[in-house]
Scaffold this motif. Structure first.
Motif, PDB file in Angstrom:
ATOM      1  N   ILE A   1       7.479  13.843   3.819  1.00 43.23           N
ATOM      2  CA  ILE A   1       8.428  13.295   4.616  1.00 43.23           C
ATOM      3  C   ILE A   1       7.320  12.827   5.798  1.00 43.23           C
ATOM      4  O   ILE A   1       6.404  13.721   6.301  1.00 43.23           O
ATOM      5  CB  ILE A   1       9.458  14.313   5.368  1.00 43.23           C
ATOM      6  N   GLY A   2       7.089  11.669   6.282  1.00 47.87           N
ATOM      7  CA  GLY A   2       6.331  11.125   7.300  1.00 47.87           C
ATOM      8  C   GLY A   2       5.369  10.312   6.574  1.00 47.87           C
ATOM      9  O   GLY A   2       4.468   9.461   7.274  1.00 47.87           O
ATOM     10  N   ASP A   3       5.219  10.391   5.355  1.00 51.43           N
ATOM     11  CA  ASP A   3       4.124   9.412   4.628  1.00 51.43           C
ATOM     12  C   ASP A   3       4.434   8.297   4.926  1.00 51.43           C
ATOM     13  O   ASP A   3       5.771   7.801   4.861  1.00 51.43           O
ATOM     14  CB  ASP A   3       3.877   9.739   3.191  1.00 51.43           C
ATOM     15  N   ARG A   4       3.417   7.046   5.054  1.00 52.53           N
ATOM     16  CA  ARG A   4       3.647   5.721   5.176  1.00 52.53           C
ATOM     17  C   ARG A   4       3.210   4.816   4.092  1.00 52.53           C
ATOM     18  O   ARG A   4       2.192   5.138   3.431  1.00 52.53           O
ATOM     19  CB  ARG A   4       2.959   5.430   6.481  1.00 52.53           C
ATOM     20  N   PHE A   5       4.055   3.732   4.058  1.00 52.07           N
ATOM     21  CA  PHE A   5       3.893   2.914   3.113  1.00 52.07           C
ATOM     22  C   PHE A   5       3.751   1.421   3.451  1.00 52.07           C
ATOM     23  O   PHE A   5       4.438   1.112   4.610  1.00 52.07           O
ATOM     24  CB  PHE A   5       4.808   2.904   1.795  1.00 52.07           C
ATOM     25  N   ALA A   6       3.222   0.324   2.773  1.00 51.14           N
ATOM     26  CA  ALA A   6       3.096  -0.850   3.303  1.00 51.14           C
ATOM     27  C   ALA A   6       3.595  -1.771   2.064  1.00 51.14           C
ATOM     28  O   ALA A   6       3.365  -1.654   1.152  1.00 51.14           O
ATOM     29  CB  ALA A   6       1.998  -1.461   3.944  1.00 51.14           C
ATOM     30  N   SER A   7       4.558  -2.873   2.440  1.00 49.73           N
ATOM     31  CA  SER A   7       4.505  -3.954   1.328  1.00 49.73           C
ATOM     32  C   SER A   7       3.600  -4.797   1.262  1.00 49.73           C
ATOM     33  O   SER A   7       2.476  -4.670   1.971  1.00 49.73           O
ATOM     34  CB  SER A   7       5.924  -4.871   2.031  1.00 49.73           C
ATOM     35  N   LEU A   8       3.471  -5.713   0.105  1.00 52.92           N
ATOM     36  CA  LEU A   8       2.496  -6.591  -0.146  1.00 52.92           C
ATOM     37  C   LEU A   8       2.496  -7.682   1.049  1.00 52.92           C
ATOM     38  O   LEU A   8       3.609  -8.183   1.421  1.00 52.92           O
ATOM     39  CB  LEU A   8       2.365  -6.935  -1.551  1.00 52.92           C
ATOM     40  N   GLY A   9       1.720  -8.579   1.000  1.00 53.63           N
ATOM     41  CA  GLY A   9       1.430  -9.846   1.629  1.00 53.63           C
ATOM     42  C   GLY A   9       0.402  -9.722   3.056  1.00 53.63           C
ATOM     43  O   GLY A   9       0.126  -8.588   3.349  1.00 53.63           O
ATOM     44  N   ASP A  10       0.454 -11.103   3.510  1.00 49.55           N
ATOM     45  CA  ASP A  10      -0.295 -11.240   4.802  1.00 49.55           C
ATOM     46  C   ASP A  10       0.394 -10.502   5.955  1.00 49.55           C
ATOM     47  O   ASP A  10      -0.494 -10.159   7.003  1.00 49.55           O
ATOM     48  CB  ASP A  10      -0.618 -12.440   4.879  1.00 49.55           C
ATOM     49  N   ASP A  11       1.554 -10.339   6.183  1.00 49.72           N
ATOM     50  CA  ASP A  11       2.149  -9.821   7.152  1.00 49.72           C
ATOM     51  C   ASP A  11       3.374  -8.595   6.508  1.00 49.72           C
ATOM     52  O   ASP A  11       4.543  -8.809   6.404  1.00 49.72           O
ATOM     53  CB  ASP A  11       3.073 -10.712   7.831  1.00 49.72           C
TER      54      ASP A  11
ATOM     55  N   GLN B   1       6.575  -3.770  -5.088  1.00 51.75           N
ATOM     56  CA  GLN B   1       5.300  -2.759  -4.886  1.00 51.75           C
ATOM     57  C   GLN B   1       5.232  -2.494  -3.652  1.00 51.75           C
ATOM     58  O   GLN B   1       5.220  -3.308  -2.650  1.00 51.75           O
ATOM     59  CB  GLN B   1       4.303  -3.256  -5.522  1.00 51.75           C
ATOM     60  N   ILE B   2       4.844  -1.252  -3.005  1.00 51.56           N
ATOM     61  CA  ILE B   2       4.447  -0.910  -1.970  1.00 51.56           C
ATOM     62  C   ILE B   2       3.089  -0.318  -2.103  1.00 51.56           C
ATOM     63  O   ILE B   2       3.024   0.588  -2.961  1.00 51.56           O
ATOM     64  CB  ILE B   2       5.434  -0.125  -0.901  1.00 51.56           C
ATOM     65  N   LEU B   3       2.398  -0.308  -1.070  1.00 47.65           N
ATOM     66  CA  LEU B   3       0.950   0.450  -1.084  1.00 47.65           C
ATOM     67  C   LEU B   3       0.952   1.495  -0.167  1.00 47.65           C
ATOM     68  O   LEU B   3       1.395   1.488   0.854  1.00 47.65           O
ATOM     69  CB  LEU B   3      -0.066  -0.589  -0.613  1.00 47.65           C
ATOM     70  N   PRO B   4       0.213   2.728  -0.568  1.00 48.99           N
ATOM     71  CA  PRO B   4       0.464   3.803   0.225  1.00 48.99           C
ATOM     72  C   PRO B   4      -0.616   3.644   1.536  1.00 48.99           C
ATOM     73  O   PRO B   4      -1.718   3.202   1.262  1.00 48.99           O
ATOM     74  CB  PRO B   4      -0.266   5.078  -0.628  1.00 48.99           C
ATOM     75  N   VAL B   5      -0.156   3.956   2.794  1.00 47.34           N
ATOM     76  CA  VAL B   5      -1.003   4.027   3.870  1.00 47.34           C
ATOM     77  C   VAL B   5      -1.466   5.529   3.912  1.00 47.34           C
ATOM     78  O   VAL B   5      -2.661   5.634   4.618  1.00 47.34           O
ATOM     79  CB  VAL B   5      -0.453   3.510   5.207  1.00 47.34           C
ATOM     80  N   THR B   6      -0.829   6.393   3.607  1.00 45.49           N
ATOM     81  CA  THR B   6      -1.057   7.709   3.639  1.00 45.49           C
ATOM     82  C   THR B   6      -1.739   8.357   2.170  1.00 45.49           C
ATOM     83  O   THR B   6      -1.231   8.000   1.315  1.00 45.49           O
ATOM     84  CB  THR B   6       0.080   8.697   3.993  1.00 45.49           C
ATOM     85  N   PRO B   7      -2.892   8.512   2.172  1.00 42.22           N
ATOM     86  CA  PRO B   7      -3.591   8.973   1.007  1.00 42.22           C
ATOM     87  C   PRO B   7      -2.889   9.744   0.244  1.00 42.22           C
ATOM     88  O   PRO B   7      -2.285  10.786   0.645  1.00 42.22           O
ATOM     89  CB  PRO B   7      -5.104   9.557   1.559  1.00 42.22           C
ATOM     90  N   ASN B   8      -3.052   9.532  -1.073  1.00 44.56           N
ATOM     91  CA  ASN B   8      -2.361  10.391  -2.111  1.00 44.56           C
ATOM     92  C   ASN B   8      -2.918  10.215  -3.477  1.00 44.56           C
ATOM     93  O   ASN B   8      -2.804   9.236  -3.995  1.00 44.56           O
ATOM     94  CB  ASN B   8      -0.733   9.769  -2.329  1.00 44.56           C
TER      95      ASN B   8
END
Length: 382
Positions: free
Chosen positions: A109-119, A151-158
């Motif tokens: 809980i609290g881990d961050r992820f980001a979608s693909l793309g320029d924004d 797909q989403i990319l991890p912002v918090t390392p894993n």
């Protein structure tokens, strides 16, 4: 005289108006030309009074719901016991896999992820399910987050994570309520006061739950003291299981039904369900003008039909205008025909078929079933 007319009349009293009023009081044997002493003395006062006219016109408009806007409309809403519906955060379900395609259990809980793309859209893990999928909440408000799956990319390392993906939007977000929509709510005629668990009371409860896009209320649907709430999400689609659970916990918690620990009055046994989505296929024969390409026109027709169904879902929760009781919604072939004929390039069209039949389709609304129309396959022949 309406406030708008009065405000316009006051605003018309501009610099020239006030300067003329004052100059008319000056004797004609005194030089009143621009640049003269009397002109230079009176012009600043005329400008100040003209600015005051604009301010007075604005104050008149902002004093009434029909003409107020922005924060002034917000203040009027508070006076009527409500407020502007704020933008919300989307909630999504995601899966997290290792290099062998197996779910991993170290996402926290609290881990961050980001979608693909320029924004990219950023998400934060809100909870972890028993099957090791996660519920993520978008970090930005508004409907942009409703449209992303993939797909989403991890912002918090894993180190164990090889693949993460959003597989479902479970609680769609909404944008902040517009002035026009808020004004419409405030001016809507309502002959019933929300009180003590009547229908208006339940509608008022649900309107304050930001994740609910619309609702129908069925009182005494299964005997005395029972209430059924049928809800849709902010995308105007059938509510997900997660959203149903969330609303049930707020209205009448399942571990203490009827005891008044939620928003529902004591002794009200509340059931929260989603409507049954009814898929309606549409087929239509069209003729386009000689200057149009049918392959260019087809997407516009499909968009027009989708917009028609969206408009119908927006009114899905409206009570019958004549009686103020019960619900009614019909998908009319003639209305779809009208939308098709509005598309640029279409010169003629057949009356559309709905689910291959020459009949309008009425949604069923009763104690057992509530239906919601959605577009199925659209076939355009031409």
């Amino acid at each position: 005289m309406t406030p708008e007319i009065l405000a316009s009349q006051i605003e018309s009293q501009n610099f020239d108006y006030y300067l003329k009023q004052m100059m008319d009081k000056v004797p004609d044997d005194i030089d009143k030309r621009q640049g003269s002493i009397i002109y230079d003395a009176l012009a600043p006062a005329a400008m100040l009074m003209a600015n005051q006219s604009l301010t007075m016109g604005m104050l008149i408009r902002e004093a009434y719901i029909k003409t107020a806007d922005n924060e002034f409309l917000d203040y009027r809403a508070v006076e009527h016991g409500t407020s502007r519906q704020q933008a919300t955060f989307a909630e999504v379900k995601a899966k997290f896999l290792d290099s062998k395609g197996n779910p991993i259990g170290n996402v926290e809980i609290g881990d961050r992820f980001a979608s693909l793309g320029d924004d990219p859209i950023f998400y934060k893990v809100k909870s972890i399910n028993d099957d090791l999928t996660g519920i993520l909440e978008a970090e930005e408000v508004g409907v942009r987050s409703n449209s992303y799956l993939g797909q989403i990319l991890p912002v918090t390392p894993n180190d164990e994570l090889s693949w993460s993906e959003i597989i479902e939007v479970i609680v769609p977000a909404r944008d902040a309520e517009t002035d026009d929509h808020l004004r419409e709510r405030l001016l809507a005629s309502d002959s019933w006061i929300a009180y003590g668990g009547n229908i208006s009371d339940y509608l008022d409860m649900l309107s304050k739950i930001s994740t609910v896009g619309g609702a129908q209320v069925y009182p005494v649907w299964n005997g005395g003291g029972t209430v059924k709430l049928v809800i849709i999400d902010n995308d105007l689609r059938a509510a997900s299981t997660e959203l149903l659970t969330q609303v049930k916990n707020e209205i009448d918690p399942p571990d203490s039904p009827g005891l008044g620990y939620g928003l529902a009055p004591i002794d009200h046994m509340v059931t929260v369900v989603a409507p049954e989505e009814v898929t309606i296929d549409v087929s239509v024969d069209i003729q386009v003008d000689v200057q149009s390409d049918i392959e260019v026109v087809k997407p516009k027709i499909i968009e027009a039909i989708n917009d028609y169904f969206l408009l119908k879902r927006q009114s899905w929760h409206n009570l019958n205008k004549l009686t103020g009781r019960g619900y009614s919604l019909v998908i009319y072939r003639s209305q779809i025909l009208g939308e098709v004929m509005k598309v640029d390039g279409v010169v003629d069209s057949s009356v559309p078929l709905l689910n291959s039949a020459e009949e309008d389709i009425s949604m069923i609304f009763n104690n057992q079933l509530s239906q919601l129309p959605v577009v199925g396959e659209v076939v355009i022949n031409g």
